[in-house]
Write an enzyme that holds these catalytic residues in place. Structure first.
Site, PDB file in Angstrom:
ATOM      1  N   TYR A 142      36.251  81.358  82.561  1.00 23.29           N
ATOM      2  CA  TYR A 142      37.294  81.586  83.567  1.00 23.29           C
ATOM      3  C   TYR A 142      37.189  82.986  84.178  1.00 23.29           C
ATOM      4  CZ  TYR A 142      40.306  77.498  82.809  1.00 23.29           C
ATOM      5  OH  TYR A 142      40.830  76.241  82.768  1.00 23.29           O
ATOM      6  N   LYS A 187      30.354  74.513  71.098  1.00 21.50           N
ATOM      7  CA  LYS A 187      29.199  73.684  71.480  1.00 21.50           C
ATOM      8  C   LYS A 187      27.962  74.464  71.024  1.00 21.50           C
ATOM      9  CE  LYS A 187      27.318  70.077  73.503  1.00 21.50           C
ATOM     10  NZ  LYS A 187      27.451  68.708  72.968  1.00 21.50           N
ATOM     11  N   ASP A 219      32.469  67.845  71.939  1.00 17.75           N
ATOM     12  CA  ASP A 219      32.418  66.420  72.298  1.00 17.75           C
ATOM     13  C   ASP A 219      32.952  65.568  71.162  1.00 17.75           C
ATOM     14  OD1 ASP A 219      30.181  67.314  70.913  1.00 17.75           O
ATOM     15  OD2 ASP A 219      28.767  66.007  71.945  1.00 17.75           O
ATOM     16  N   ASP A 243      41.529  74.319  77.550  1.00 24.95           N
ATOM     17  CA  ASP A 243      42.143  73.739  78.740  1.00 24.95           C
ATOM     18  C   ASP A 243      42.018  72.221  78.679  1.00 24.95           C
ATOM     19  OD1 ASP A 243      43.278  73.650  81.361  1.00 24.95           O
ATOM     20  OD2 ASP A 243      41.266  73.318  82.164  1.00 24.95           O
ATOM     21  N   ASP A 247      45.056  69.203  77.293  1.00 21.38           N
ATOM     22  CA  ASP A 247      45.522  68.090  78.127  1.00 21.38           C
ATOM     23  C   ASP A 247      45.350  66.764  77.384  1.00 21.38           C
ATOM     24  OD1 ASP A 247      46.148  69.762  80.283  1.00 21.38           O
ATOM     25  OD2 ASP A 247      45.334  68.356  81.751  1.00 21.38           O
TER      26      ASP A 247
HETATM   27  C1  IPM Z   1      46.510  75.295  82.415  1.00 22.38           C
HETATM   28  C2  IPM Z   1      46.103  75.034  83.832  1.00 22.38           C
HETATM   29  C3  IPM Z   1      45.463  76.287  84.403  1.00 22.38           C
HETATM   30  C4  IPM Z   1      44.238  76.596  83.552  1.00 22.38           C
HETATM   31  C5  IPM Z   1      45.090  76.207  85.882  1.00 22.38           C
HETATM   32  C6  IPM Z   1      46.271  75.823  86.727  1.00 22.38           C
HETATM   33  C7  IPM Z   1      44.466  77.478  86.380  1.00 22.38           C
HETATM   34  O1  IPM Z   1      45.265  73.925  83.899  1.00 22.38           O
HETATM   35  O2  IPM Z   1      47.358  76.184  82.197  1.00 22.38           O
HETATM   36  O3  IPM Z   1      46.021  74.603  81.513  1.00 22.38           O
HETATM   37  O4  IPM Z   1      43.160  76.035  83.766  1.00 22.38           O
HETATM   38  O5  IPM Z   1      44.365  77.418  82.646  1.00 22.38           O
HETATM   39 MG    MG Z   2      45.031  72.931  82.057  1.00 19.42          MG
END
Ligand code: IPM
Ligand code: MG
Length: 352
Positions: A142, A187, A219, A243, A247
């Protein structure tokens, strides 16, 4: 106790959910006799419209002065052009970096009354799911060197030993208060930065002999989270792996509208936000789930202010309204009645 809190409502459903989170904060203030001074500042798309930048200098300054920052959500279709020079996400990344919040703590758990909302079969979810993703937040790909070169483009993943050590410590210390398990995700079969990650985590692990550390390839981790989610406790990751996996973890709980997060640096100051986005499709309709924002307040009270009883009061209030069947649309089953954003906030405040 007196604390200064910077509040960023952001875009989309941000203002609606933050209104409920602030309501909960005011209830705690009154009931437990604290003073929370709130300063509202702008970030994200709304800041771009007004100031042509996602994170105005005075917003960052106010956040740095505060004891904690409460954030709604940023972004929306209006600012979605990927070629634009100024984007709402830059606000978020620059705020995390500006506050030196290198540790992102993302708990994901199945609330028993909402177990049916998980897309996983009951036979898989029955052993429970209660993990914390500890994601490195101010380094890695990032923030590495990136650019365009002729017709190619590049991003760089770079980690130093000290960056890995400080995030790994956060994971070990959290695991110590929980089930004493850390899965460190990498990884290492392909990436040099991952080999350094694994080496460093293994070396540090010797200082925590009572914690079981498992190195897992990313993975495989993505697969194991679905195959046997109960095996995890604390999941330690780089910025980008966290990240993605956070999710995935949120979906296992079936209700992203429930999940809060904390981002911390070395001191007690922290940045607290729901992990969901700005949901522009439902913004302004009064139906968004404010629980993640309200639970973000609970995390703030617990982690930055060490107000455990107050944090528990919020958690218990949330559990109590869920047990009584109150649901916003995102967590309601097909036959269940739904309750709006404001009412859910009021119900929670009444039970604090
Ligand atoms: C998160 C989001 C952010 C990230 C984006 C919006 C930049 O997806 O907080 O997980 O990738 O960190
Ligand atoms: Mg995110």
């Amino acid at each position: 106790m007196t604390k200064n809190i910077a509040v960023i409502e952001g875009d989309g459903i941000g203002p609606e959910i933050i209104a409920e989170a602030v309501k909960a904060l005011k209830k705690i203030e009154k009931k437990y006799n604290h003073t929370f001074n709130l300063t509202y500042v702008e970030m994200g798309g709304c800041a771009i419209d007004k100031y042509k930048t996602a994170l105005p200098d005075f917003t960052l300054e106010e956040c740095k002065k505060a004891d904690a920052v409460l954030l709604g959500s940023v972004g929306g279709p209006k600012w979605d052009d990927p070629t634009a020079k100024v984007r709402p996400e830059q606000g978020l990344l620059n705020l995390r970096a500006g506050l030196e919040c290198f540790a992102n703590i993302r708990p994901a758990k199945v609330y028993p009354p909402l177990a049916a909302a998980s897309p996983l079969k009951e036979s898989i979810i029955k052993d429970g799911f209660d993990i914390i993703v500890v994601r490195e937040l101010t380094g890695g790909i990032y923030f590495g060197e990136s650019g365009r070169d002729g017709d190619s483009a590049y991003d760089t993943e770079r980690y130093s030993v000290s960056e890995i050590e400080r995030i790994a410590k956060v994971a070990f210390e959290l695991a110590d208060k929980r089930n004493k398990l850390v899965h460190s995700i990498d990884k290492a079969n392909v990436l040099e930065s991952s080999r350094l990650w694994r080496e460093t985590v293994q070396r540090l692990a010797k200082e925590y002999p009572h914690i079981t550390v498992t190195n897992m390839l990313v993975d495989n981790a993505a697969m194991q989270l679905i195959r046997n989610p109960a095996q995890f406790d604390v999941v330690l990751t780089s910025n980008i792996f966290g990240d993605i996996l956070s999710d995935e973890a949120s979906q296992i709980t079936g209700s992203i509208g429930m999940l809060a997060s904390a981002s911390k640096g070395e001191g007690s100051r922290g940045l607290y936000e729901p992990i969901h986005g700005s949901a522009p499709d439902i913004a302004g309709k009064g139906i968004a789930n404010p629980i993640a924002a309200i639970l973000s307040v609970a995390m703030m009270l617990d982690i930055s202010f060490d107000l455990k009883e107050e944090a528990n009061a919020i958690d218990n209030a949330v559990n109590s309204i869920l047990a009584d069947g109150y649901r916003t649309a995102d967590i309601a089953a097909a036959n269940e009645k739904t309750t709006g954003t404001e009412q859910i906030g009021t119900l929670i405040c009444d039970r604090i």
